[in-house]
Design a protein around this motif. Structure first.
Motif, PDB file in Angstrom:
ATOM      1  N   UNK A 172     105.083  54.005  22.020  1.00 38.66           N
ATOM      2  CA  UNK A 172     105.068  53.815  20.572  1.00 38.66           C
ATOM      3  C   UNK A 172     103.664  53.483  20.089  1.00 38.66           C
ATOM      4  N   UNK A 173     103.481  53.590  18.784  1.00 38.86           N
ATOM      5  CA  UNK A 173     102.158  53.403  18.184  1.00 38.86           C
ATOM      6  C   UNK A 173     101.653  51.975  18.344  1.00 38.86           C
ATOM      7  N   UNK A 174     102.531  50.991  18.224  1.00 33.35           N
ATOM      8  CA  UNK A 174     102.108  49.590  18.309  1.00 33.35           C
ATOM      9  C   UNK A 174     101.419  49.295  19.634  1.00 33.35           C
ATOM     10  N   UNK A 175     101.933  49.869  20.709  1.00 30.28           N
ATOM     11  CA  UNK A 175     101.340  49.626  22.028  1.00 30.28           C
ATOM     12  C   UNK A 175      99.917  50.180  22.097  1.00 30.28           C
ATOM     13  N   UNK A 176      99.708  51.379  21.536  1.00 29.61           N
ATOM     14  CA  UNK A 176      98.381  52.004  21.583  1.00 29.61           C
ATOM     15  C   UNK A 176      97.400  51.265  20.685  1.00 29.61           C
ATOM     16  N   UNK A 177      97.810  50.980  19.449  1.00 30.64           N
ATOM     17  CA  UNK A 177      96.905  50.265  18.549  1.00 30.64           C
ATOM     18  C   UNK A 177      96.639  48.845  19.039  1.00 30.64           C
ATOM     19  N   UNK A 178      97.614  48.253  19.746  1.00 30.88           N
ATOM     20  CA  UNK A 178      97.418  46.924  20.308  1.00 30.88           C
ATOM     21  C   UNK A 178      96.296  46.890  21.336  1.00 30.88           C
TER      22      UNK A 178
ATOM     23  N   UNK B  64      98.549  59.620  14.819  1.00 30.18           N
ATOM     24  CA  UNK B  64      97.206  59.132  15.146  1.00 30.18           C
ATOM     25  C   UNK B  64      97.238  58.421  16.495  1.00 30.18           C
ATOM     26  N   UNK B  65      98.267  57.613  16.740  1.00 25.90           N
ATOM     27  CA  UNK B  65      98.396  56.915  18.018  1.00 25.90           C
ATOM     28  C   UNK B  65      98.525  57.910  19.165  1.00 25.90           C
ATOM     29  N   UNK B  66      99.272  58.987  18.947  1.00 29.45           N
ATOM     30  CA  UNK B  66      99.432  60.012  19.973  1.00 29.45           C
ATOM     31  C   UNK B  66      98.105  60.707  20.265  1.00 29.45           C
ATOM     32  N   UNK B  67      97.309  60.945  19.208  1.00 30.71           N
ATOM     33  CA  UNK B  67      95.993  61.563  19.377  1.00 30.71           C
ATOM     34  C   UNK B  67      95.078  60.647  20.191  1.00 30.71           C
ATOM     35  N   UNK B  68      95.108  59.356  19.889  1.00 28.76           N
ATOM     36  CA  UNK B  68      94.295  58.392  20.630  1.00 28.76           C
ATOM     37  C   UNK B  68      94.735  58.333  22.088  1.00 28.76           C
ATOM     38  N   UNK B  69      96.033  58.298  22.314  1.00 31.98           N
ATOM     39  CA  UNK B  69      96.551  58.231  23.688  1.00 31.98           C
ATOM     40  C   UNK B  69      96.132  59.478  24.475  1.00 31.98           C
ATOM     41  N   UNK B  70      96.210  60.652  23.843  1.00 31.11           N
ATOM     42  CA  UNK B  70      95.787  61.887  24.502  1.00 31.11           C
ATOM     43  C   UNK B  70      94.309  61.814  24.885  1.00 31.11           C
ATOM     44  N   UNK B  71      93.491  61.203  24.009  1.00 32.37           N
ATOM     45  CA  UNK B  71      92.062  61.047  24.307  1.00 32.37           C
ATOM     46  C   UNK B  71      91.856  60.114  25.498  1.00 32.37           C
TER      47      UNK B  71
ATOM     48  N   UNK C  21     104.443  60.684   5.051  1.00 37.06           N
ATOM     49  CA  UNK C  21     104.954  59.411   5.550  1.00 37.06           C
ATOM     50  C   UNK C  21     103.872  58.646   6.304  1.00 37.06           C
ATOM     51  N   UNK C  22     103.597  57.423   5.852  1.00 37.17           N
ATOM     52  CA  UNK C  22     102.575  56.621   6.505  1.00 37.17           C
ATOM     53  C   UNK C  22     102.945  56.318   7.947  1.00 37.17           C
ATOM     54  N   UNK C  23     104.224  56.053   8.198  1.00 34.34           N
ATOM     55  CA  UNK C  23     104.667  55.740   9.560  1.00 34.34           C
ATOM     56  C   UNK C  23     104.514  56.947  10.475  1.00 34.34           C
ATOM     57  N   UNK C  24     104.861  58.134   9.961  1.00 36.86           N
ATOM     58  CA  UNK C  24     104.713  59.351  10.741  1.00 36.86           C
ATOM     59  C   UNK C  24     103.248  59.630  11.051  1.00 36.86           C
TER      60      UNK C  24
END
Length: 275
Positions: free
Chosen positions: A248-254, A221-228, A213-216
């Motif tokens: 959510x992912x949108x907040x991190x990628x934003x 990936x967003x969670x990995x970035x946030x952990x970093x 799943x692309x969304x999953x």
């Protein structure tokens, strides 16, 4: 002690392993071992792999008792590795004959680096080259590098002593496992970019990373970035507040949108030239 450990996490990809195996034994650099961990495959992968490696002591095959997922299995691969240098190779992909030679040489030429990565070739189901994956480029590594958009990919190798300084691969992850590894390793030093096609990436219907799943995958990936971000004790990025908790992912990628802008990319090119 072997100098290089090739790490293979397998799940139901035994049918493709022959080409992977042949690319390994064809390496011009010969001081290597192969660590294979099978994640309780439901097909005949283990039988196929055992039949191919036979009694070759350079290949070591381990099996998870139950299906644990990609993060757990790749983490086990590193734990079993005896080499000073390590690199993951998917069982449905292959290496160019000079992949290990070029990677090892990079460490010898630049003893301060902690990792290497190269260009890779996208191939069809029969491993026939289609095109070079053009997104892989030399990166400027600092506290604000999160590999987003993706620039570091296969063939990624790393010093095991550097890996042992990290928390290790997150064994809970089902996807974004490689991204987790990249960010953790690069927090301890810079990588070397090898501008050669050292990795053959097979596109096929059973490819787990290609068809989950692309969304999953985006969320992981967003969670990995946030952990970093949290490991690096960052409070803000580009004058924007980093949230106290992941939502959510949108907040991190934003938070990272600025890194896709032409001015930011130009600044990084200049910094690379001056480095």
């Amino acid at each position: 002690m072997k100098n290089f450990s090739i790490l293979i996490a397998n799940y139901n990809n035994g049918q493709f392993f022959r080409a992977c195996y042949e690319s390994i034994i064809a390496q011009t650099f010969t001081n290597w071992e192969v660590i294979i961990v099978d994640d309780c495959s439901t097909d005949n992968s283990v039988v196929l792999i055992k039949g191919i490696i036979q009694s070759d002591s350079r290949f070591k095959l381990y099996e998870n008792e139950t299906n644990k997922g990609c993060g757990f299995t790749k983490r086990k691969c590193v734990e079993y590795a005896g080499g000073k240098l390590c690199g993951f190779l998917d069982p449905d992909d292959a290496l160019s004959p000079i992949a290990l030679e070029k990677s090892v040489a990079a460490y010898e030429n630049k003893p301060e680096i902690v990792a290497t990565y190269s260009q890779m070739t996208m191939c069809n189901e029969n491993l026939v080259p289609i095109k070079v994956f053009s997104s892989i480029k030399k990166v400027y590594n600092d506290r604000y590098f999160f590999n987003c958009p993706i620039q570091i990919s296969h063939f990624f190798t790393f010093r095991k002593e550097t890996y042992l300084k990290t928390e290790g691969i997150n064994y809970h992850l089902k996807s974004a496992v490689d991204q987790d590894l990249y960010l953790k390793i690069l927090e301890h030093g810079d990588p070397a970019f090898i501008k050669e096609n050292l990795y053959l990436y097979r596109l096929h219907a059973k490819g787990i990373s290609q068809f989950t799943s692309k969304e999953s995958a985006r969320n992981r990936f967003a969670e990995v970035i946030y952990a970093a971000m949290k490991r690096r004790e960052l409070k803000t990025i580009n004058a924007m507040q980093i949230p106290d908790a992941y939502t959510d992912a949108d907040e991190i990628f934003g938070l990272l949108n600025y890194q896709t802008q032409p001015l930011y990319r130009l600044k990084n090119k200049v910094r690379l030239l001056l480095k």
